[in-house]
Design a protein around this motif. Structure first.
Motif, PDB file in Angstrom:
ATOM      1  N   THR A 121       0.816  -1.211   0.000  1.00  0.00           N
ATOM      2  CA  THR A 121       0.000   0.000   0.000  1.00  0.00           C
ATOM      3  C   THR A 121       0.849   1.262   0.000  1.00  0.00           C
ATOM      4  O   THR A 121       0.623   2.166  -0.805  1.00  0.00           O
ATOM      5  CB  THR A 121      -0.948   0.024   1.220  1.00  0.00           C
ATOM      6  OG1 THR A 121      -1.813  -1.109   1.135  1.00  0.00           O
ATOM      7  CG2 THR A 121      -1.765   1.304   1.273  1.00  0.00           C
ATOM      8  N   ILE A 122       1.851   1.325   0.876  1.00  0.00           N
ATOM      9  CA  ILE A 122       2.593   2.599   0.971  1.00  0.00           C
ATOM     10  C   ILE A 122       3.541   2.824  -0.200  1.00  0.00           C
ATOM     11  O   ILE A 122       3.820   3.965  -0.545  1.00  0.00           O
ATOM     12  CB  ILE A 122       3.326   2.777   2.324  1.00  0.00           C
ATOM     13  CG1 ILE A 122       4.498   1.828   2.496  1.00  0.00           C
ATOM     14  CG2 ILE A 122       2.336   2.683   3.484  1.00  0.00           C
ATOM     15  CD1 ILE A 122       5.402   2.169   3.667  1.00  0.00           C
ATOM     16  N   PHE A 123       4.025   1.753  -0.847  1.00  0.00           N
ATOM     17  CA  PHE A 123       4.945   1.922  -1.978  1.00  0.00           C
ATOM     18  C   PHE A 123       4.305   1.668  -3.334  1.00  0.00           C
ATOM     19  O   PHE A 123       4.940   1.887  -4.366  1.00  0.00           O
ATOM     20  CB  PHE A 123       6.173   1.017  -1.818  1.00  0.00           C
ATOM     21  CG  PHE A 123       7.106   1.468  -0.735  1.00  0.00           C
ATOM     22  CD1 PHE A 123       7.732   2.695  -0.787  1.00  0.00           C
ATOM     23  CD2 PHE A 123       7.338   0.662   0.366  1.00  0.00           C
ATOM     24  CE1 PHE A 123       8.579   3.122   0.220  1.00  0.00           C
ATOM     25  CE2 PHE A 123       8.191   1.064   1.380  1.00  0.00           C
ATOM     26  CZ  PHE A 123       8.812   2.301   1.302  1.00  0.00           C
ATOM     27  N   GLY A 124       3.072   1.179  -3.376  1.00  0.00           N
ATOM     28  CA  GLY A 124       2.431   0.914  -4.653  1.00  0.00           C
ATOM     29  C   GLY A 124       3.140  -0.177  -5.444  1.00  0.00           C
ATOM     30  O   GLY A 124       3.297  -0.052  -6.662  1.00  0.00           O
ATOM     31  N   ILE A 125       3.574  -1.233  -4.771  1.00  0.00           N
ATOM     32  CA  ILE A 125       4.303  -2.340  -5.404  1.00  0.00           C
ATOM     33  C   ILE A 125       3.620  -3.660  -5.056  1.00  0.00           C
ATOM     34  O   ILE A 125       2.730  -3.688  -4.210  1.00  0.00           O
ATOM     35  CB  ILE A 125       5.778  -2.401  -4.942  1.00  0.00           C
ATOM     36  CG1 ILE A 125       5.863  -2.551  -3.408  1.00  0.00           C
ATOM     37  CG2 ILE A 125       6.548  -1.180  -5.422  1.00  0.00           C
ATOM     38  CD1 ILE A 125       7.265  -2.752  -2.857  1.00  0.00           C
ATOM     39  N   GLU A 126       4.041  -4.727  -5.705  1.00  0.00           N
ATOM     40  CA  GLU A 126       3.595  -6.067  -5.351  1.00  0.00           C
ATOM     41  C   GLU A 126       4.756  -6.833  -4.755  1.00  0.00           C
ATOM     42  O   GLU A 126       5.879  -6.768  -5.265  1.00  0.00           O
ATOM     43  CB  GLU A 126       3.074  -6.809  -6.583  1.00  0.00           C
ATOM     44  CG  GLU A 126       1.739  -6.288  -7.069  1.00  0.00           C
ATOM     45  CD  GLU A 126       1.144  -7.171  -8.143  1.00  0.00           C
ATOM     46  OE1 GLU A 126       1.329  -8.397  -8.108  1.00  0.00           O
ATOM     47  OE2 GLU A 126       0.484  -6.598  -9.017  1.00  0.00           O
ATOM     48  N   LEU A 127       4.514  -7.531  -3.657  1.00  0.00           N
ATOM     49  CA  LEU A 127       5.532  -8.347  -2.997  1.00  0.00           C
ATOM     50  C   LEU A 127       5.137  -9.814  -3.157  1.00  0.00           C
ATOM     51  O   LEU A 127       4.238 -10.297  -2.454  1.00  0.00           O
ATOM     52  CB  LEU A 127       5.627  -7.993  -1.510  1.00  0.00           C
ATOM     53  CG  LEU A 127       5.978  -6.548  -1.166  1.00  0.00           C
ATOM     54  CD1 LEU A 127       5.898  -6.327   0.337  1.00  0.00           C
ATOM     55  CD2 LEU A 127       7.358  -6.197  -1.670  1.00  0.00           C
ATOM     56  N   PRO A 128       5.771 -10.526  -4.092  1.00  0.00           N
ATOM     57  CA  PRO A 128       5.450 -11.943  -4.238  1.00  0.00           C
ATOM     58  C   PRO A 128       5.765 -12.689  -2.945  1.00  0.00           C
ATOM     59  O   PRO A 128       6.787 -12.434  -2.315  1.00  0.00           O
ATOM     60  CB  PRO A 128       6.349 -12.422  -5.380  1.00  0.00           C
ATOM     61  CG  PRO A 128       7.099 -11.244  -5.863  1.00  0.00           C
ATOM     62  CD  PRO A 128       6.800 -10.075  -4.989  1.00  0.00           C
ATOM     63  N   GLN A 129       4.882 -13.604  -2.564  1.00  0.00           N
ATOM     64  CA  GLN A 129       5.030 -14.316  -1.293  1.00  0.00           C
ATOM     65  C   GLN A 129       5.256 -15.799  -1.543  1.00  0.00           C
ATOM     66  O   GLN A 129       4.679 -16.369  -2.460  1.00  0.00           O
ATOM     67  CB  GLN A 129       3.775 -14.125  -0.449  1.00  0.00           C
ATOM     68  CG  GLN A 129       3.857 -14.774   0.910  1.00  0.00           C
ATOM     69  CD  GLN A 129       2.610 -14.529   1.735  1.00  0.00           C
ATOM     70  OE1 GLN A 129       1.902 -13.550   1.541  1.00  0.00           O
ATOM     71  NE2 GLN A 129       2.334 -15.424   2.663  1.00  0.00           N
ATOM     72  N   GLN A 130       6.109 -16.411  -0.718  1.00  0.00           N
ATOM     73  CA  GLN A 130       6.294 -17.858  -0.772  1.00  0.00           C
ATOM     74  C   GLN A 130       6.881 -18.354   0.539  1.00  0.00           C
ATOM     75  O   GLN A 130       7.411 -17.571   1.329  1.00  0.00           O
ATOM     76  CB  GLN A 130       7.196 -18.266  -1.936  1.00  0.00           C
ATOM     77  CG  GLN A 130       8.671 -17.937  -1.750  1.00  0.00           C
ATOM     78  CD  GLN A 130       9.495 -18.344  -2.957  1.00  0.00           C
ATOM     79  OE1 GLN A 130       9.279 -17.815  -4.040  1.00  0.00           O
ATOM     80  NE2 GLN A 130      10.428 -19.253  -2.770  1.00  0.00           N
TER      81      GLN A 130
END
Length: 127
Positions: A27-36
């Motif tokens: 939300t704060i950086f406007g990015i996607e963080l892939p999770q695994q």
């Protein structure tokens, strides 16, 4: 370490709830963080270019990772103007504890916030 190498090559931000923390940083950086899951840890990765020597890192939830406002201080890139991510922190569940503050003309600006997990994190930008 050679002069061309970064002093920092990886960082991990300890989290208690990977989903909540992932949403906060996206939300704060406007990015996607892939999770695994990796080595028994839940991880969400900040953008990186195939480990090309540029610093990157992840959010990590595990028994060995405990969020803290008193631990290591990490400064994330708030360029081009850290006022943008700062404006999103409180609505995303964090708290700004030091507003945008000028360091110097040459170095730029800094700020600190407490993230959704209780970590104190710094931001830096040139403007």
């Amino acid at each position: 370490m050679t002069a061309q190498e970064n002093a920092l090559n990886w960082f991990e931000i300890s989290v208690a709830d990977i989903s909540r923390a992932k949403t906060f940083y996206e939300t704060i950086f406007g990015i996607e963080l892939p999770q695994q899951e990796m080595m028994g840890r839940q991880m969400a990765f900040f953008p990186a270019e195939d480990m090309n020597g540029k610093v990157s890192g992840s959010l990590v939830e595990s028994n060995m990772h405990k969020p803290s406002a008193d631990g290591v201080k990490l400064y994330l890139n708030g360029n081009p103007d850290l006022a943008t991510p700062l404006s999103k922190i409180e609505a995303a569940g964090g708290k700004v504890v030091m507003p945008k503050t000028k360091i110097s003309d040459e170095i730029g600006f800094m700020a600190f916030f407490i993230d959704s997990e209780g970590n104190a994190v710094g931001l830096h930008s040139n403007k």
